[in-house]
Design a protein around this motif. Structure first.
Motif, short mmCIF file in Angstrom:
data_model
loop_
_atom_site.label_atom_id
_atom_site.label_comp_id
_atom_site.label_asym_id
_atom_site.label_seq_id
_atom_site.Cartn_x
_atom_site.Cartn_y
_atom_site.Cartn_z
N PRO A 269 0.81 -1.23 0.00
CA PRO A 269 0.00 0.00 0.00
C PRO A 269 0.84 1.28 0.00
CG PRO A 269 -0.86 -1.55 1.61
CD PRO A 269 0.42 -2.12 1.09
N ILE A 270 1.97 1.26 0.70
CA ILE A 270 2.82 2.46 0.73
C ILE A 270 3.42 2.72 -0.65
CG2 ILE A 270 5.00 3.36 1.63
CD1 ILE A 270 4.19 2.13 4.33
N LEU A 271 3.85 1.68 -1.32
CA LEU A 271 4.38 1.85 -2.68
C LEU A 271 3.30 2.41 -3.60
CD1 LEU A 271 6.56 -1.36 -3.06
CD2 LEU A 271 7.34 0.99 -2.74
N PHE A 272 2.07 1.96 -3.41
CA PHE A 272 0.95 2.48 -4.21
C PHE A 272 0.73 3.96 -3.91
CE2 PHE A 272 -3.58 3.48 -4.57
CZ PHE A 272 -3.77 3.24 -5.93
N LEU A 273 0.74 4.33 -2.63
CA LEU A 273 0.54 5.73 -2.23
C LEU A 273 1.67 6.63 -2.73
CD1 LEU A 273 -0.79 5.36 1.41
CD2 LEU A 273 -2.06 6.15 -0.57
N LEU A 274 2.88 6.07 -2.79
CA LEU A 274 4.03 6.83 -3.29
C LEU A 274 4.06 6.90 -4.81
CD1 LEU A 274 6.85 5.58 -0.89
CD2 LEU A 274 5.76 7.83 -0.91
N ARG A 275 3.15 6.18 -5.45
CA ARG A 275 3.04 6.13 -6.91
C ARG A 275 4.36 5.71 -7.56
NH1 ARG A 275 -0.76 11.38 -8.11
NH2 ARG A 275 -2.37 10.74 -6.66
N VAL A 276 4.92 4.64 -7.02
CA VAL A 276 6.16 4.10 -7.56
C VAL A 276 5.88 3.56 -8.96
CG1 VAL A 276 7.92 2.32 -7.26
CG2 VAL A 276 7.03 3.56 -5.28
#
Length: 188
Positions: free
Chosen positions: A66-73
Motif C-alpha cells: 500500500p505504501i508503494l501504491f501511495l508513493l506512486r512508484v
C-alpha cells in the motif's frame, strides 16, 4: 532502494523516539547515582521492545505494497522496490534493536562505542552488498539482506557490550522485568 529510506524511517522513528527518551531517563538516573532505577529503565525499554518489535515488523511488511501504491512508484520499479522493502522491513528488529541499545549506552555516557559499531555496520553492509550482489548475483534481494544483516549484527554488538558491562546496569536478558513504578523520571 532510494524509495526505501522514507518508508523505513517511518517505521523506525517510533523506536528512535523511545530510544532518545530512554537515553534521557537513563542519563538522569545514572548521573544521580540511582543505579537501581537505571536497571528499571533498561528493563522497561527492553519490555517495550519485546512487546512491540514483532507487531511493528509485521505491520511494516504488510504495509509495503500500500505504501508503494501511495508513493506512486513506477510500475517498472515496483516489484524490485517491493522486494527490497519487504526484506528490509522483515529485518527491522536489527535496526530497532540497535537504536534502543545505542540509546541505553548513550544514557550511560558511552556514545563512542555505538558510533564505532555503526561504522562497522556500514562497512559490513558495503562488503555484504558486494558479496551478495556481485559474487552471488542476488540482485536487489542481496542488497536488502546485506542491509538487514549488517543492522542485526550491529544490534548484537551493542547487546554484547551491555551484557559485558560492569555494575548494576549490566544486561541480563533472563532477568528483564518492566518497571512497576508510576513514573520513570526522578523527582526534580
Amino acid at each position: 532502494v532510494g524509495i526505501g529510506f522514507p518508508v523505513i524511517f517511518m517505521f523506525t522513528s517510533l523506536f528512535m523516539g523511545l530510544a532518545n527518551g530512554g537515553t534521557v531517563v537513563i542519563a538522569q538516573f545514572y548521573g544521580a547515582g540511582e543505579l537501581d532505577r537505571v536497571r528499571d529503565a533498561v528493563d522497561t525499554i527492553y519490555t517495550a521492545f519485546t512487546v512491540s518489535a514483532v507487531p511493528v515488523t509485521l505491520l511494516a511488511v504488510g504495509l509495503v505494497k500500500p505504501i508503494l501504491f501511495l508513493l506512486r512508484v513506477d510500475d517498472a520499479a515496483c516489484d524490485d522496490a517491493w522486494l527490497y522493502l519487504t526484506v528490509v522491513c522483515a529485518g527491522l528488529i536489527g535496526t530497532i534493536g540497535y537504536n534502543l541499545n545505542a540509546g541505553i549506552l548513550g544514557g550511560l555516557g558511552n556514545s563512542s562505542t555505538t558510533l564505532r559499531f555503526l561504522a562497522v555496520a556500514a562497512l559490513l553492509n558495503i562488503a555484504l552488498d558486494l558479496l551478495f550482489v556481485l559474487v552471488f548475483s542476488w540482485g536487489i534481494a542481496g542488497a536488502a539482506i546485506a542491509t538487514s544483516l549488517s543492522q542485526l549484527i550491529c544490534a548484537w554488538l551493542v547487546i554484547r557490550t551491555l551484557q559485558r558491562a560492569h555494575g548494576d546496569y549490566r544486561l541480563d536478558l533472563k532477568k528483564i522485568r518492566p518497571d512497576r513504578h508510576p513514573a520513570l523520571l526522578p523527582p526534580l
